[in-house]
Design an enzyme around this catalytic site. Structure first.
Site, PDB file in Angstrom:
ATOM      1  N   GLU A  77       0.677  -1.346   0.179  1.00 31.73           N
ATOM      2  CA  GLU A  77       0.066  -0.310  -0.402  1.00 31.73           C
ATOM      3  C   GLU A  77       1.002   1.357   0.243  1.00 31.73           C
ATOM      4  O   GLU A  77       0.511   2.165  -0.575  1.00 31.73           O
ATOM      5  CB  GLU A  77      -0.957  -0.165   1.391  1.00 31.73           C
ATOM      6  CG  GLU A  77      -2.082   0.430   0.434  1.00 31.73           C
ATOM      7  CD  GLU A  77      -3.372   0.006   2.149  1.00 31.73           C
ATOM      8  OE1 GLU A  77      -4.362   0.295   1.518  1.00 31.73           O
ATOM      9  OE2 GLU A  77      -3.039   0.611   3.192  1.00 31.73           O
ATOM     10  N   HIS A  85       8.287 -26.534   1.974  1.00 37.05           N
ATOM     11  CA  HIS A  85       7.393 -27.675   1.006  1.00 37.05           C
ATOM     12  C   HIS A  85       5.562 -26.684   0.589  1.00 37.05           C
ATOM     13  O   HIS A  85       4.791 -27.594   0.166  1.00 37.05           O
ATOM     14  CB  HIS A  85       6.572 -28.888   2.312  1.00 37.05           C
ATOM     15  CG  HIS A  85       7.677 -29.181   3.048  1.00 37.05           C
ATOM     16  ND1 HIS A  85       7.743 -29.890   2.980  1.00 37.05           N
ATOM     17  CD2 HIS A  85       7.704 -28.852   3.982  1.00 37.05           C
ATOM     18  CE1 HIS A  85       8.430 -30.372   3.713  1.00 37.05           C
ATOM     19  NE2 HIS A  85       9.067 -29.778   4.699  1.00 37.05           N
ATOM     20  N   LYS A 141     -13.533   0.697  -3.762  1.00 31.24           N
ATOM     21  CA  LYS A 141     -14.144   1.720  -3.220  1.00 31.24           C
ATOM     22  C   LYS A 141     -15.049   2.292  -3.455  1.00 31.24           C
ATOM     23  O   LYS A 141     -16.599   1.735  -3.167  1.00 31.24           O
ATOM     24  CB  LYS A 141     -13.740   2.610  -1.762  1.00 31.24           C
ATOM     25  CG  LYS A 141     -12.507   1.932  -0.705  1.00 31.24           C
ATOM     26  CD  LYS A 141     -12.143   2.710   0.153  1.00 31.24           C
ATOM     27  CE  LYS A 141     -11.463   2.108   1.362  1.00 31.24           C
ATOM     28  NZ  LYS A 141     -10.340   3.060   2.648  1.00 31.24           N
TER      29      LYS A 141
END
Ligand SMILES: O=P(O)(O)OC[C@H]1O[C@](O)(CO)[C@@H](O)[C@@H]1O
Length: 641
Positions: free
Chosen positions: A424, A453, A555
């Site tokens: 951000e 893994h 948004k």
């Protein structure tokens, strides 16, 4: 330096044959790099001004020029020679751990704590930087700018120009902060207030109307209002926190009815509290979760006030709502504290208090790291070294990805936390001059050895597009014997070193940060270190690290979709609209929508087909039926009442 000067033609016969003032003019004459000039300046200052103490490593300068009771240290120091000898003897005894506090029969360990708790960062295998001595001077202009910006940030200047704000997270943990009302002392004072309320809830002194102790705390927040609190609690309890802590702790972050319903199924509503954390107080997901919780309280005739706490900025929508509904607690944070750097504010305090954790150790760790990362000598500033190494790597090799591998379950959420902090802050389209210059550092990671893994196959042998930050702890509190390695802890160490060895063989650059133990002090240091690296990288890449315009894009679009969704439901309910086998475009005409985003409308119609009968989804369309068909690559909708 002598060798380089000789090579450059300076007229010296040996390293001893150097007068500093002459040296400086020779260096200037041959146009040598400015970092060396600075160093010489320091030396000259030290020699010609006996009343100034300057430590090049830490940048500490103490000016005794006007301490008039000491005319000359040369005269005064010898008069205290016995005492000075004693001072050094005692210093050694203190740091060895001898009992020096005789009345309380204790050793004194604050120096040891600072010495051994500071992280060790090993850049040996960060192969894109062959030598800091060579690389650091090439960024001398950027480094100067870094320290100018650091000072401006800590002074409280406006450095977030797009949002016209100062950035105060460093001030919140500064012992001597130049910004009034923001300092470590103020933070610790607020921590005491937070603890008072949370402790009285935990102890059952403050109870809801039913008279029983509060049993469940639901933290509701997103982004920085969630990742920091979760990271801190996991660092202390791993993912066993829900069963270990009393009251029980739960987190809700997303807009996800399924997980919301699962949490409701686990808590005892009459003894639950929702702690809503939102700096802006208006984040849609967080507000939605609080609204849903409060309407369930209402249905059960439970007063909102007794079951809610808010953490937000003064006068935000949430702050006003909390006052109106008499929430049992409201803790305010500052407008200048960014969401992704808010863990050192009430955002981190309240979760720590409910989890029985010592938040003060965390901020003190942050504060300690801040002092290390203020050092103006690059080679002794851990954040500066990291920033230079990373910047150099992105420039020379083009590494855009950073993998964070923490060898300890306590840091299970750390990579996720860093993802927001880094991406951000540094993922920006424009530079500070407003030019289009997309930048960013993709961050992912997890815990070793588990990731060994999972994604490590590609890292070791696939495309080489990343560098690695390895984090490990040197001391463990417990261990269990196992045959293959001697003990579980020793096995973990073998995997840390084994992975590093394989990375060297596979030519993947990494640096290794090791700390003593995953204490809150250490976690505070780690967080502050990463915050500073991000601040420094932002200066080097000429970015505003403190805004997030891209998040706003999503948004705003979601708001537009919300609006269309409500309008579609209302238009269909009015007159109980029916249609058969219509495309989204045709439905728009039926509903008399002039201009419509068909991508949104088709998604809404599809959602209606799947969820129209669900209680709570489309309240106004109760009694309607809806289905879709997929014909020749297109969706067609049918609605009936
Ligand atoms: O605390 P708030 O205002 O609800 O914001 C939550 C998150 O949303 C953002 O504004 C954008 O994602 C983050 O920076 C922030 O941490």
């Amino acid at each position: 330096m002598y060798r380089l000067l000789k090579e450059a033609g300076a007229p010296f016969r040996s390293p001893l044959d150097v007068n500093l003032t002459d040296l400086k003019s020779s260096v200037e004459a041959i146009n040598f790099n400015t970092r060396i000039l600075d160093r010489i300046d320091f030396q000259i200052e030290k020699m010609s001004s006996p009343f100034v103490f300057y430590d090049h490593e830490s940048g500490i300068k103490i000016d005794f020029t006007h301490f008039s009771t000491v005319s000359s240290f040369d005269d005064v120091v010898p008069t205290y020679i016995t005492e000075i000898r004693e001072i050094f003897k005692t210093l050694k005894r203190i740091e060895k751990g001898d009992i020096v506090n005789h009345t309380e029969k204790r050793a004194v360990d604050h120096y040891n704590l600072r010495m051994s708790e500071s992280p060790v960062i090993d850049f040996t295998h960060f192969s894109t930087v062959s030598s800091f001595d060579d690389v650091v001077p090439t960024y001398i202009t950027e480094i100067r700018e870094i320290f100018k910006t650091l000072k401006r940030i800590e002074k409280g200047d406006i450095v977030n120009h797009t949002e016209k704000r100062a950035v105060d997270h460093y001030n919140l943990r500064m012992s001597e902060s130049p910004v009034v009302g923001k300092s470590l002392a103020e933070t610790l004072k607020q921590w005491e207030d937070v603890k008072k309320l949370c402790d009285s809830i935990r102890a059952g002194e403050l109870k809801p109307a039913c008279g029983e102790k509060y049993s469940d705390i639901i933290f509701n927040g997103i982004g920085g209002s969630y990742l920091g609190p979760l990271m801190l609690i996991i660092s202390a309890y791993t993912d066993q926190f829900c069963s270990v802590c009393q009251p029980k702790l739960h987190f809700i972050s997303n807009s996800d009815p399924e997980s919301f319903s699962k949490i409701l199924g686990r808590v005892n509503l009459p003894t639950s509290i929702m702690v809503t954390i939102s700096k802006s107080g208006s984040t849609a997901e967080t507000r939605g979760n609080m609204e849903a919780f409060n309407s369930i309280l209402e249905k059960n005739s439970l007063p909102k006030g007794e079951h809610n706490i808010a953490i937000t900025t003064k006068l935000s929508m949430l702050d006003k709502y909390a006052a109106e509904h008499k929430f049992i607690g409201v803790f305010n944070m500052h407008n200048e504290t960014g969401g992704r750097t808010s863990v050192g504010s009430p955002v981190g305090m309240v979760p720590c208090a409910f989890a029985g954790l010592d938040f003060s150790a965390f901020v003190k760790g942050q504060s300690h790291m801040d002092s290390l990362t203020r050092r103006e000598d690059a080679l002794s500033n851990p954040a500066l070294l990291m920033a230079v190494a990373i910047h150099h790597s992105t420039i020379t090799v083009g590494h855009k990805n950073m993998i964070v591998l923490a060898y300890c379950d306590a840091l299970r959420e750390f990579a996720h936390y860093l993802q927001q902090l880094w991406m951000e802050s540094l993922g920006k389209k424009h530079d500070t001059a407003g030019r289009v210059h997309p930048e960013g550092q993709s961050v992912f990671g997890g815990v070793g050895t588990s990731e060994q893994h999972a994604f490590m196959q590609q890292v070791q042998q696939g495309i080489h597009d990343c560098f690695i930050q390895l984090i490990s702890f040197r001391r463990r509190e417990t261990d269990f014997p196992i045959t293959s390695s001697g003990s579980m802890g020793r096995q973990l160490l073998s995997f840390v070193k084994g992975t590093e060895d394989a990375l060297v063989k596979n030519k993947v650059p990494f640096f290794d940060i090791s700390l003593l133990s995953p204490s809150l002090f250490s976690i505070g240091m780690l967080v502050a270190l990463q915050e500073r690296v991000v601040s420094f990288l932002a200066v080097m890449k000429r970015l505003n690290a403190y805004d997030q315009p891209g998040v706003q894009d999503g948004k705003l679009s979601a708001k537009a979709m919300d609006k269309l969704s409500l309008e579609t439901e209302a238009a269909m309910a009015e007159g109980k609209v029916s249609f058969e086998k219509k495309s989204a475009e045709e439905v728009a005409v039926i509903l008399k929508f002039d201009e419509v985003n068909l991508f949104f409308l088709e998604a809404i119609l599809m959602d209606m087909c799947e969820n129209i009968k669900l209680e709570g989804s489309y309240g106004k369309l109760k009694g309607a039926e809806m289905k879709f068909e997929f014909i020749d690559g297109q969706f067609f909708f049918t609605m009936s009442w």
